[in-house]
Write an enzyme that holds these catalytic residues in place. Structure first.
Site, PDB file in Angstrom:
ATOM      1  CB  CYS A  49      -5.045  -2.159  -3.386  1.00  0.00           C
ATOM      2  SG  CYS A  49      -5.645  -1.443  -4.916  1.00  0.00           S
ATOM      3  CG  HIS A  60      -9.470  -3.697  -1.957  1.00  0.00           C
ATOM      4  ND1 HIS A  60      -8.796  -2.967  -1.013  1.00  0.00           N
ATOM      5  CD2 HIS A  60      -9.362  -3.011  -3.118  1.00  0.00           C
ATOM      6  CE1 HIS A  60      -8.303  -1.868  -1.579  1.00  0.00           C
ATOM      7  NE2 HIS A  60      -8.642  -1.880  -2.853  1.00  0.00           N
ATOM      8  CD  GLU A  85      -9.661  -4.905   1.996  1.00  0.00           C
ATOM      9  OE1 GLU A  85      -9.013  -5.816   1.455  1.00  0.00           O
ATOM     10  OE2 GLU A  85      -9.521  -3.701   1.697  1.00  0.00           O
TER      11      GLU A  85
HETATM   12  N1  GLN Z   1      -3.976   4.392  -5.680  1.00  0.00           N
HETATM   13  C1  GLN Z   1      -3.795   3.089  -6.210  1.00  0.00           C
HETATM   14  C2  GLN Z   1      -4.508   2.901  -7.533  1.00  0.00           C
HETATM   15  O1  GLN Z   1      -5.435   3.591  -7.844  1.00  0.00           O
HETATM   16  C3  GLN Z   1      -4.246   2.018  -5.239  1.00  0.00           C
HETATM   17  C4  GLN Z   1      -5.712   2.049  -4.989  1.00  0.00           C
HETATM   18  C5  GLN Z   1      -6.106   1.226  -3.786  1.00  0.00           C
HETATM   19  O2  GLN Z   1      -5.274   0.931  -2.937  1.00  0.00           O
HETATM   20  N2  GLN Z   1      -7.368   0.880  -3.684  1.00  0.00           N
HETATM   21  O3  GLN Z   1      -4.145   2.027  -8.281  1.00  0.00           O
END
Ligand code: GLN
Length: 551
Positions: free
Chosen positions: A380, A514, A516
């Site tokens: 992310c 994600h 994970e």
């Molecule tokens: N801050 C970034 C976004 O909102 C990444 C978010 C995250 O890593 N879950 O896109």
């Protein structure tokens, strides 16, 4: 017939109620019962989505896009049953629903009160949609005695009457502290905590007692008689070296047996726990070992990265390797020579994150991994930073940045203003509410034929869970590709970049989602299995080089 097991906690917090609930569910499942787990959280936030990881630990995302408590992650990992939005509620959600109904006029002139309106709403959330399950385990957050949890306890008390005692059971988790000067496990805190429960009309049928040593028979008797439970229902929850040993340990103490006995169900035959024994064996005695550096912002509270740590462990199980996790505060990598901290890493991971602080340190870590050919996984925010690193170092865009950090001339990462969810078009604007407005939940992605990720997944169609507000700006795709970064995964409509990788690096992958969150001990996520496999290879290679250099 659906039976309900309510799990409360007393004495102190952090006794591991979530794991205890998940482990009991796994035992019932191993005996062939269909289970579902739910969690009630007593705080006023509508969900934990807006809370700092330092307050709450990780926010766990469900397929249907709910931001939930991290215990739901344990539930999924232990049972493989995917949680839904309806499996986690909070005081905040209950109240906002009740107040919305009141505004609509649904209560027809009644005075709206905690009892019955709030408790009815809680009971509805507990029972709704559970018809198809043999057992529903409901964990109540917080500690008995807190003002906040009272409405939840009252709802449970009422449910025991509504549904009947033969369909409901209360399990209370407590602590038996060992006092060295007395040479004894002390039962008084447990007695007091059970009294608190009895005060609100709840008599537990089982006590699960956290303890660092077996409970002597006299203490067990004492607890049983003071707390009004069968001695066999005083279960020792002994400390274990891995959470995945809990189902086996609880079974040995007779927990599942006693639950089934209470409900009048057959319990004589032992469940098959061999799959648990197998993973515990691998965790305890792996053949290999690797070191993974995790460069993040919330490294002072490891609960912030719960699913991540579990997924890395699962990747280790898949490779018969111990994964030593080295948590590095990203800001320390912003100092000159900060990256020496990465010297011994067999792999580097930059996890999800929010905000500018520490981002330059993460970018430094990414550059280090790319240049030194160390296996890298960016998740992310980690993927977004990998793209910025590529733009700055390889694509001639030194000012590359994310609009998350403020206005920029080169918005490599920009605010996502609209995207498709199935046939629905979702729209967001700057200044919208922060709660529940990210791109949340499971979305499909298409993988590039022949790419590393397509090989790792063994398919070109995947579905993964998301939680982000910003996205990699497609506008820069050609320039980044010319610099060597392959866009190997895209949203099905081709608009949102989902995965990037370098073809000329041993293992460098950034994902917008994600992974994970979907990893299980019995079914390690392919990306984590692949990442640890690459770390093992890197480790063996550097050992060989080291050997050559010293011989
Ligand atoms: N801050 C970034 C976004 O909102 C990444 C978010 C995250 O890593 N879950 O896109």
């Amino acid at each position: 017939m659906t039976r309900f097991v309510f799990i409360t906690g007393g004495v102190v917090s952090s006794l591991g109620k979530g794991i205890a609930s998940a482990a009991l569910a796994a035992l019932l499942q191993a005996r062939g019962h269909k289970v579902r787990l739910r969690k009630l959280d007593p705080y006023l936030n509508v969900d934990p989505g807006t809370m700092s990881p330092y307050q709450h630990g990780e926010v766990f995302i469900t397929d249907d896009g709910a931001e939930t408590d991290l215990d739901l992650g344990h539930y999924e990992r232990f049972t493989g049953v995917h949680a839904r939005k309806s499996d986690n509620t909070t005081t905040g959600r209950i109240y906002s629903d009740v107040i919305a109904r009141e505004r609509r006029g649904d209560y027809l002139g009644a005075t709206v009160q905690v009892i019955p309106h709030i408790t009815d709403a809680i009971k509805e959330t507990i029972v709704n949609g559970t018809e198809d399950y043999d057992f529903v385990l409901v964990e109540i957050g917080g500690t008995v005695g807190d003002i906040e949890s009272l409405p939840f306890l009252e709802a449970i008390r009422q449910l025991r009457n509504d549904l009947g005692h033969d369909r409901t059971m209360c399990v209370h988790l407590t602590l038996l502290p060992y006092i060295p000067s007395a040479g004894e496990l002390k039962t008084k805190p447990t007695q007091h905590s059970v009294k608190e429960l009895q005060n609100v009309g709840i008599q537990p049928q089982m006590l699960l007692c956290r303890s660092d040593r077996p409970i002597p028979q006299t203490e067990r008797q004492k607890i049983a008689s003071f707390c009004n439970v069968r001695p066999e229902a005083v279960i020792a929850a002994l400390d274990v070296d891995t959470i995945y040993a809990c189902p086996i340990a609880y079974h040995e103490q007779g927990m599942d047996r006693e639950v089934l006995r209470y409900f009048g169900l057959p319990f004589e035959e032992s469940p098959d726990l061999s799959k648990w024994e197998k993973i515990v064996q691998t965790i305890r005695h792996p053949e290999k070992e690797v070191r993974v550096a995790i460069v993040g912002k919330y490294t002072a509270l490891l609960d912030s990265y719960k699913s991540l740590a579990e997924a890395l462990l699962h990747g280790g199980i898949a490779n018969n390797a111990r994964v030593r996790m080295q948590w590095i505060d990203a800001e320390t990598l912003e100092k000159p020579d900060g990256t020496v901290a990465l010297q011994n890493a067999d792999a580097i991971l930059v996890p999800g994150g929010f905000g500018e602080r520490g981002s330059e340190g993460k970018i430094n870590a990414i550059r280090y991994a790319r240049e030194h050919k160390i296996p890298f996984l960016g998740i992310c925010f980690g993927m977004q930073m990998a793209v910025i690193e590529c733009a700055r170092s390889l694509a001639g865009l030194p000012k590359a940045s994310s609009t998350e950090f403020g206005p920029t001339d080169e918005p490599l990462v920009g605010l996502m203003t609209e995207w498709a969810r199935g046939t629905e078009l979702l729209r967001r604007r700057e200044g919208d509410d922060l709660g529940g407005t990210m791109r949340l939940g499971a979305y499909k992605a298409k993988l590039l034929e022949g790419s590393r990720v397509a090989h790792i997944y063994g398919t070109t169609e995947i579905r993964e869970r998301h939680r982000h507000r910003w996205e990699v700006n497609l506008h820069y795709k050609d320039r980044l590709e010319a610099a060597g970064l392959v866009f190997s995964g895209m949203s099905p409509d081709g608009i949102l970049p989902e995965i990037v990788e370098y073809a000329d690096h041993p293992w460098f992958i950034g994902v917008q989602y994600h992974p994970e969150l979907l990893s299980k001990p019995f079914d390690p996520h392919p990306l984590f299995a692949g990442f640890i496999e690459a770390a093992v290879r890197h480790h063996e290679h550097s050992e060989k080089m080291h050997h050559k250099a010293t011989s």
